[in-house]
Each structure stands twice: as C-alpha cells, then as structure tokens.
Scaffold this active site. Structure first.
Site, PDB file in Angstrom:
ATOM      1  N   SER A  20       0.837  -1.216   0.000  1.00 17.09           N
ATOM      2  CA  SER A  20       0.000   0.000   0.000  1.00 17.09           C
ATOM      3  C   SER A  20       0.867   1.259   0.000  1.00 17.09           C
ATOM      4  CB  SER A  20      -0.971   0.010   1.186  1.00 17.09           C
ATOM      5  OG  SER A  20      -0.282   0.143   2.405  1.00 17.09           O
ATOM      6  N   HIS A 120       8.784   2.759   9.141  1.00 15.97           N
ATOM      7  CA  HIS A 120       8.436   1.838  10.226  1.00 15.97           C
ATOM      8  C   HIS A 120       7.254   2.409  11.000  1.00 15.97           C
ATOM      9  CE1 HIS A 120       8.869  -1.387  13.024  1.00 15.97           C
ATOM     10  NE2 HIS A 120       8.999  -0.566  14.045  1.00 15.97           N
TER      11      HIS A 120
HETATM   12  C1  GAR Z   1       3.884  -0.807   6.794  1.00 21.22           C
HETATM   13  O1  GAR Z   1       3.056  -0.592   7.906  1.00 21.22           O
HETATM   14  C2  GAR Z   1       5.328  -0.507   7.145  1.00 21.22           C
HETATM   15  O2  GAR Z   1       5.471   0.573   8.006  1.00 21.22           O
HETATM   16  C3  GAR Z   1       5.717  -1.801   7.813  1.00 21.22           C
HETATM   17  O3  GAR Z   1       5.165  -2.801   6.979  1.00 21.22           O
HETATM   18  C4  GAR Z   1       3.931  -2.288   6.448  1.00 21.22           C
HETATM   19  C5  GAR Z   1       3.926  -2.517   4.961  1.00 21.22           C
HETATM   20  O4  GAR Z   1       2.664  -2.188   4.425  1.00 21.22           O
HETATM   21  N1  GAR Z   1       7.139  -1.942   7.932  1.00 21.22           N
HETATM   22  C6  GAR Z   1       7.712  -2.507   8.983  1.00 21.22           C
HETATM   23  O5  GAR Z   1       7.088  -2.978   9.899  1.00 21.22           O
HETATM   24  C7  GAR Z   1       9.215  -2.507   8.941  1.00 21.22           C
HETATM   25  N2  GAR Z   1       9.724  -3.093  10.129  1.00 21.22           N
HETATM   26  P1  GAR Z   1       2.453  -2.154   2.861  1.00 21.22           P
HETATM   27  O6  GAR Z   1       3.051  -3.451   2.307  1.00 21.22           O
HETATM   28  O7  GAR Z   1       0.958  -2.087   2.691  1.00 21.22           O
HETATM   29  O8  GAR Z   1       3.165  -0.957   2.324  1.00 21.22           O
END
Ligand code: GAR
Length: 208
Positions: A20, A120
């Site tokens: 996303s 993060h």
């Molecule tokens: C997001 O919330 C990002 O901040 C987190 O993974 C999710 C990915 O969402 N990252 C971490 O936790 C890094 N340690 P997305 O795939 O929908 O962009």
C-alpha cells in the site's frame, strides 16, 4: 525565468507484502505531486501483492527470495550482495524499503551509502521488527503508552534503526480497536513516506 525542474529522483522500491505504501508513491507520481520515477520494484516473496500493483503501473518487477539462497547453502551476506547487484543495475538515487521485512547487512548497504530509507510504523526506538502496531496497541491496553507513531529513517544494519528523517505521532485510544489504530497509522505513513521522498527529491533534505 523559472529555473528548470530537477530531474525526477530515481527510486527502487523494495517490498515484502501488500504494497500500500508503494501504491501511495505510484499515485503521488501519477498525480504530479512527487518528482520521482520508480525504476523497479523488488520483492523477496513471489506472493507479495505489491508486485501486482507494480505490474499494473507498468513498473519493472524483480523477485529475489532468501529461501532460494538458503537452500543453496549460501551465507546471508551472499543474498544481500546479490540483492545489491540487482538493485544497482537500476541506478537508483534512492532505495526505499516500503514494508521490506529483511534486515540488510553492510553487504547491501555499503553499495548505497546514505541512499537507503525505511518506513516503520512506530516511534524511533520503539517496537522494532514485525507487528509494531499490534505491540503498541497491546502496550496501550496494559497502560504503558498512550502514543505511538510512524517514522522514516536512513537505514543502518540494525532492525528499524538509523538517522530519523521524519516522524509523526499517533495517539492511541485505549478503548479503540486495533483495526482503527492500524487504519490511522497506515493513512499517516502513506503521507509521511511520500512527503519525505518529495523532500529528498527537492534537495531540501540530503539523504547522504
Ligand atoms: C507498513 O506498515 C510498514 O510501516 C511496515 O510494513 C507495512 C507494509 O505495508 N514496515 C515494517 O514494519 C518494517 N519493520 P504495505 O506493504 O501495505 O506498504
């Protein structure tokens, strides 16, 4: 006379899942709100839905799994070096970890000094690793915290650590649901990540 606009910042975006935040970058570029271009999207899992988002947007996609490297009995650094070679081939100005779920060693980071940023869903120093939102919500329900947040930082070879580029707080409603907290954090991180890349693109913040 208006000075010519700087050339678009060339990005390679690394993802592991839903994508996303990748979508937020794609849409900001398409709307003309972000002076950047995505040279490639790289995933560490073939099932990452973000690969489909990239494909739909006409962006080159690559997938490099750690499992395949492990099966070949190669050391972890060899995977990171392969990944660095793959990413370097797209000549990025900036490597964006947008939901990338592997810690990257110097075998990767040394190829892109000061050019790798990570998003993060927690405040600096809090809840590194996976499940950060859920752990913050649980900590709130135990009465330990009332605020969590989102950060974008330069990547150091530790878990979700390195010089902070942008941070925003999110109050936690102790009576609220985890789904509500997740929705508020995701909306904020989409905005914060795009804004931070935009600031780097505009040269207002030097990532090196
Ligand atoms: C997001 O919330 C990002 O901040 C987190 O993974 C999710 C990915 O969402 N990252 C971490 O936790 C890094 N340690 P997305 O795939 O929908 O962009």
């Amino acid at each position: 006379m208006t000075p010519p606009a700087a050339r678009p910042l060339r990005l390679v975006v690394l993802i592991s899942g839903y994508g996303s935040n990748l979508q937020a970058i794609i849409e900001a570029i398409a709307r003309g709100n972000l002076n950047a271009e995505i040279a490639a999207v790289v995933a560490n899992r073939g099932s990452a839905y973000g690969l489909e988002r990239a494909r739909l947007a006409g962006i080159p996609i690559r997938c490099l799994t750690l499992a395949a490297s492990r099966e070949a009995d190669r050391p972890r650094e060899a995977y990171d070096a392969d990944l660095a070679g793959l990413v370097a081939a797209y000549r990025p100005d900036l490597v964006v970890l947008a939901g990338w779920m592997h810690v990257l060693s110097p075998a990767f980071l040394d190829r892109f000094p000061g050019q790798v940023i990570n998003l993060h869903p927690a405040l600096p120093g809090q809840f590194p690793g996976t499940g950060a939102i859920e752990r913050a919500w649980a900590a709130c329900r135990r009465g330990e915290i009332t605020v969590t947040g989102v950060m974008v930082h330069q990547v150091a070879p530790e878990v979700d650590a390195g010089p902070v580029l942008a941070v925003a707080e999110v109050p936690i409603d102790p009576a609220g649901s985890l789904a509500d907290l997740e929705a508020r954090i995701h909306a904020l991180e989409h905005r914060l990540l795009v804004e931070t890349i935009g600031q780097i693109a505009a040269g207002r913040r030097d990532p090196s």
